[in-house]
Scaffold this motif. Structure first.
Motif: not given
Length: 249
Positions: A38-46
């Motif tokens: 979720v953090e690093h792929s789905l929402y790209g780290g935001i």
């Protein structure tokens, strides 16, 4: 015969416990993988989903349980002092939840805590009954894993954030091709690197934004997307915004 029947029941009960604990551990590992995704792929780290913090706590908890078992310590009824300490811990957790949500806007962190507290409360309530506590703790871990995943997915939705995949669809709908996610940027970085700052507002300084690359009309473009709503803030060729062209994923 009685001894044989007791041993058979005991063996079956241990098998059920093993199955429960295996399922619970697998679900917890899957939940950790999901919140990392979720953090690093789905929402790209935001968004921050505390993956490594929770992993560290999990490892520490396992080490503590292993040492307790190796030392042969058994669970004892909670004393008045223990109940007071537990109450203080719960109060501190609730205070952290309120402070995180209201003062720092850490909605994902808050939803994770709230959702995890639910199975812990259930476990504390159920252990007062005459039941198999080992199986109950396995069920607690299973429900905590499911609710941790649910809380992590719910947090960004509550914040009204658009995923990196959703932002990419918005860009493609505008006629861009070969769209790729580059990275996220703070608003203050955007203000520093772009020439056209007409979109910038002071409240954007500490907010995070998506940066994408794409092609249109035979030229390479850089596109900035606001996660809150998924709107395009800036779309310019790499020649028009050379500083943005230097950013790579």
């Amino acid at each position: 015969m009685r001894l044989w029947a007791w041993e058979e029941n005991h063996y079956k009960q241990n098998q059920k416990r093993q199955v429960l604990w295996t399922a619970a551990v697998i679900c917890w590992a899957a939940a950790l993988c999901l919140i990392y995704w979720v953090e690093h792929s789905l929402y790209g780290g935001i968004v921050e989903t505390n993956t490594f913090t929770i992993l560290g706590i999990s490892i520490g908890f396992c080490i503590g349980l292993g040492l307790r078992k190796a030392m042969g310590k058994e669970e004892k009824p909670m004393t008045k002092q223990g109940k007071w300490i537990t109450g203080m811990i719960v109060a501190v957790c609730l205070a952290i939840i309120v402070w995180s949500a209201v003062c720092r806007g850490m909605v994902v962190y808050t939803t994770q805590l709230v959702f995890i507290l639910l199975p812990l409360y259930w476990s504390d309530h159920e252990k007062k009954k005459d039941i198999d506590r080992i199986s109950m703790y396995a069920c607690t871990l299973f429900f905590a894993a499911v609710l941790l995943a649910a809380g992590t997915l719910a947090g960004p939705k509550i914040m009204g954030l658009t995923s990196a995949y959703g932002a990419k669809k918005t860009i493609v709908a505008e006629g861009f091709t070969d769209v790729e996610y580059v990275c996220w940027m703070y608003g203050r970085w955007l203000k520093q690197d772009v020439q056209d700052t007409s979109f910038y507002k002071e409240h954007m300084r500490e907010e995070k934004f998506y940066l994408f690359s794409g092609e249109k009309d035979g030229e390479a473009w850089r596109i900035v997307i606001d996660p809150k709503g998924g709107d395009i803030l800036l779309a310019a060729t790499e020649g028009e915004e050379p500083e943005l062209a230097n950013w790579i994923g």
